[in-house]
Design a protein around this motif. Structure first.
Motif, PDB file in Angstrom:
ATOM      1  N   GLU A 284       0.800  -1.230   0.000  1.00 22.90           N
ATOM      2  CA  GLU A 284       0.000   0.000   0.000  1.00 22.90           C
ATOM      3  C   GLU A 284       0.834   1.282   0.000  1.00 22.90           C
ATOM      4  N   MET A 285       2.047   1.233   0.553  1.00 20.80           N
ATOM      5  CA  MET A 285       2.801   2.475   0.654  1.00 20.80           C
ATOM      6  C   MET A 285       3.282   2.982  -0.697  1.00 20.80           C
ATOM      7  N   ALA A 286       3.483   2.099  -1.658  1.00 21.25           N
ATOM      8  CA  ALA A 286       3.871   2.561  -2.998  1.00 21.25           C
ATOM      9  C   ALA A 286       2.728   3.328  -3.654  1.00 21.25           C
ATOM     10  N   ALA A 287       1.491   2.913  -3.380  1.00 15.66           N
ATOM     11  CA  ALA A 287       0.338   3.626  -3.930  1.00 15.66           C
ATOM     12  C   ALA A 287       0.176   4.998  -3.282  1.00 15.66           C
ATOM     13  N   ILE A 288       0.603   5.111  -2.031  1.00 15.10           N
ATOM     14  CA  ILE A 288       0.474   6.377  -1.312  1.00 15.10           C
ATOM     15  C   ILE A 288       1.657   7.298  -1.596  1.00 15.10           C
ATOM     16  N   SER A 289       2.865   6.756  -1.460  1.00 18.21           N
ATOM     17  CA  SER A 289       4.054   7.604  -1.522  1.00 18.21           C
ATOM     18  C   SER A 289       4.608   7.779  -2.927  1.00 18.21           C
ATOM     19  N   ARG A 290       4.234   6.885  -3.854  1.00 12.05           N
ATOM     20  CA  ARG A 290       4.776   6.902  -5.226  1.00 12.05           C
ATOM     21  C   ARG A 290       6.294   6.714  -5.225  1.00 12.05           C
ATOM     22  N   LEU A 291       6.811   6.012  -4.236  1.00 13.17           N
ATOM     23  CA  LEU A 291       8.236   5.707  -4.159  1.00 13.17           C
ATOM     24  C   LEU A 291       8.479   4.271  -4.608  1.00 13.17           C
ATOM     25  N   PRO A 292       9.710   3.933  -4.992  1.00 14.99           N
ATOM     26  CA  PRO A 292       9.999   2.555  -5.407  1.00 14.99           C
ATOM     27  C   PRO A 292       9.714   1.554  -4.283  1.00 14.99           C
ATOM     28  N   ARG A 293       9.428   0.340  -4.672  1.00 16.81           N
ATOM     29  CA  ARG A 293       9.163  -0.722  -3.698  1.00 16.81           C
ATOM     30  C   ARG A 293      10.389  -0.972  -2.826  1.00 16.81           C
ATOM     31  N   SER A 294      10.153  -1.259  -1.549  1.00 20.98           N
ATOM     32  CA  SER A 294      11.250  -1.564  -0.640  1.00 20.98           C
ATOM     33  C   SER A 294      11.421  -3.063  -0.433  1.00 20.98           C
ATOM     34  N   ALA A 295      10.567  -3.870  -1.079  1.00 16.85           N
ATOM     35  CA  ALA A 295      10.648  -5.326  -0.927  1.00 16.85           C
ATOM     36  C   ALA A 295      10.094  -6.000  -2.175  1.00 16.85           C
ATOM     37  N   THR A 296      10.331  -7.301  -2.272  1.00 14.46           N
ATOM     38  CA  THR A 296       9.751  -8.135  -3.329  1.00 14.46           C
ATOM     39  C   THR A 296       8.636  -8.971  -2.720  1.00 14.46           C
ATOM     40  N   ALA A 297       7.516  -9.086  -3.433  1.00 11.84           N
ATOM     41  CA  ALA A 297       6.392  -9.901  -2.973  1.00 11.84           C
ATOM     42  C   ALA A 297       6.116 -10.989  -3.995  1.00 11.84           C
TER      43      ALA A 297
ATOM     44  N   ILE B 102      -2.424   4.230  11.930  1.00  8.24           N
ATOM     45  CA  ILE B 102      -1.313   3.274  12.017  1.00  8.24           C
ATOM     46  C   ILE B 102       0.010   3.982  11.762  1.00  8.24           C
ATOM     47  N   LEU B 103       0.046   4.823  10.734  1.00  9.72           N
ATOM     48  CA  LEU B 103       1.263   5.583  10.431  1.00  9.72           C
ATOM     49  C   LEU B 103       1.654   6.480  11.598  1.00  9.72           C
ATOM     50  N   ILE B 104       0.670   7.161  12.173  1.00  2.00           N
ATOM     51  CA  ILE B 104       0.940   8.078  13.279  1.00  2.00           C
ATOM     52  C   ILE B 104       1.446   7.315  14.498  1.00  2.00           C
ATOM     53  N   ASN B 105       0.869   6.146  14.772  1.00  2.00           N
ATOM     54  CA  ASN B 105       1.351   5.336  15.886  1.00  2.00           C
ATOM     55  C   ASN B 105       2.807   4.944  15.689  1.00  2.00           C
ATOM     56  N   ARG B 106       3.162   4.574  14.457  1.00  2.00           N
ATOM     57  CA  ARG B 106       4.546   4.214  14.162  1.00  2.00           C
ATOM     58  C   ARG B 106       5.461   5.420  14.299  1.00  2.00           C
TER      59      ARG B 106
ATOM     60  N   LEU C 122      -1.597  11.339   4.100  1.00  2.00           N
ATOM     61  CA  LEU C 122      -0.965  10.028   4.246  1.00  2.00           C
ATOM     62  C   LEU C 122       0.465  10.065   3.721  1.00  2.00           C
ATOM     63  N   LYS C 123       0.642  10.674   2.558  1.00  2.00           N
ATOM     64  CA  LYS C 123       1.982  10.774   1.986  1.00  2.00           C
ATOM     65  C   LYS C 123       2.896  11.608   2.884  1.00  2.00           C
ATOM     66  N   ALA C 124       2.367  12.703   3.431  1.00  2.00           N
ATOM     67  CA  ALA C 124       3.163  13.544   4.330  1.00  2.00           C
ATOM     68  C   ALA C 124       3.582  12.764   5.572  1.00  2.00           C
ATOM     69  N   ALA C 125       2.664  11.971   6.130  1.00  2.00           N
ATOM     70  CA  ALA C 125       2.995  11.169   7.308  1.00  2.00           C
ATOM     71  C   ALA C 125       4.055  10.126   6.972  1.00  2.00           C
ATOM     72  N   ALA C 126       3.931   9.505   5.783  1.00  2.00           N
ATOM     73  CA  ALA C 126       4.921   8.518   5.353  1.00  2.00           C
ATOM     74  C   ALA C 126       6.287   9.172   5.146  1.00  2.00           C
ATOM     75  N   ASP C 127       6.306  10.345   4.530  1.00  2.00           N
ATOM     76  CA  ASP C 127       7.565  11.065   4.321  1.00  2.00           C
ATOM     77  C   ASP C 127       8.206  11.437   5.655  1.00  2.00           C
ATOM     78  N   ARG C 128       7.385  11.874   6.595  1.00  2.00           N
ATOM     79  CA  ARG C 128       7.915  12.262   7.908  1.00  2.00           C
ATOM     80  C   ARG C 128       8.487  11.042   8.638  1.00  2.00           C
ATOM     81  N   LEU C 129       7.801   9.912   8.514  1.00  2.00           N
ATOM     82  CA  LEU C 129       8.290   8.688   9.138  1.00  2.00           C
ATOM     83  C   LEU C 129       9.623   8.273   8.518  1.00  2.00           C
ATOM     84  N   ARG C 130       9.722   8.327   7.193  1.00  2.00           N
ATOM     85  CA  ARG C 130      10.977   7.993   6.511  1.00  2.00           C
ATOM     86  C   ARG C 130      12.098   8.927   6.975  1.00  2.00           C
TER      87      ARG C 130
END
Length: 277
Positions: free
Chosen positions: A78-91, A124-128, A262-270
């Motif tokens: 889900e984070m790739a759909a939100i952040s538009r960043l490359p995948r961090s893992a293979t599924a 969930i992002l905010i808790n993390r 959501l993207k801002a929270a993800a960027d801040r977490l990163r």
């Protein structure tokens, strides 16, 4: 500390509700059957699909090493759909799988129908993020900002829409050195900067500056916990204040608003997980 694309997935959080996720995905998603061994996405790939696993198991790997297994009822990617960043893992499908997938545009439409899902992800992002901040503070690894960490959350079009939606409330003017919010206080408002610059500090260390189009104070508004930071006007500022009622209305009526947050929270977490003293 690991960052994005939730190898520590939302489904591992007590906040995660698989029923809410299922309604969101099934409202607009595409059902797919995937054979054992088939790959959904690869590490460093640019792709924007997110998945709800209905049947089977999916293995997540990074650098060729196993890091997690996704099981029925859980979401991944889900984070790739939100952040538009490359995948961090293979599924890859560990067994034959049945999934429902959404691309970024479908996700925006789906959360308009089911805003509870977006709020769940944001919580969930905010808790993390709160946990990360606590760990950094305890280990004395919370660095002061180098002055380069500023980010715009809302573009001019969305900013104008927010002004129209909150026209019942006049912008708040804050003179130089005005304390706008304090760490530990309850959060009644989140703030969008219209003009000027605001310094955000944690444990007396400036960790970020927020300029026009930027946002602060949203964490306490979303999870209704005490403020994690102090905000002080570094110049004369004009701010748009948004209370929880306004916020929930915008989540329900403007999916771009919540995806931007959501993207801002993800960027801040990163950003926070990358910091070391």
């Amino acid at each position: 500390m690991e960052d994005l694309d939730f190898t520590r997935r939302p489904s591992k959080s007590p906040i995660y509700d698989p029923a809410v996720a299922r309604i969101c995905f099934e409202s607009l998603g595409k059902v797919e059957t995937v054979a054992r061994g088939e790959v959904f996405f690869t590490e460093n790939q640019n792709s924007d699909r997110m998945y709800l696993l209905e049947e089977g198991e999916v293995a997540l790997t990074r650098g060729g090493k196993a890091i997690d297994v996704v099981k029925g009822g859980e979401i991944f990617g889900e984070m790739a759909a939100i952040s538009r960043l490359p995948r961090s893992a293979t599924a890859a499908a560990r067994t034959a799988c049945r999934v429902v997938s959404l691309d970024a545009k479908q996700f925006q439409r789906a959360i308009q129908k089911m805003p509870e899902f977006a709020l769940m992800l944001m919580n969930i992002l905010i808790n993390r993020l709160r946990l990360t901040l606590t760990m950094l503070a305890m280990s004395k690894s919370l660095e002061a900002s180098d002055g380069a960490r500023t980010r715009r959350v809302f573009d001019d079009k969305l900013l104008q829409g927010l002004l129209v939606a909150t026209q019942h409330r006049l912008p708040l003017h804050c003179p130089l050195n005005k304390v706008i919010m304090k760490e530990g206080e309850p959060g009644v408002f989140m703030y969008v900067v219209l003009s000027g610059r605001v310094a955000i500090s944690i444990k007396s260390r400036i960790v970020e500056w927020v300029g026009p189009g930027g946002v602060f104070g949203e964490m306490a508004l979303v999870d209704q916990s005490p403020r994690a930071a102090t905000a002080i006007a570094e110049t004369d500022c004009d701010l748009l204040s948004i209370n929880r009622g306004d916020f929930l209305t915008m989540v329900k009526t403007n999916p771009v608003f919540v995806v931007s947050l959501l993207k801002a929270a993800a960027d801040r977490l990163r950003d926070m997980t990358s910091r070391r003293a």
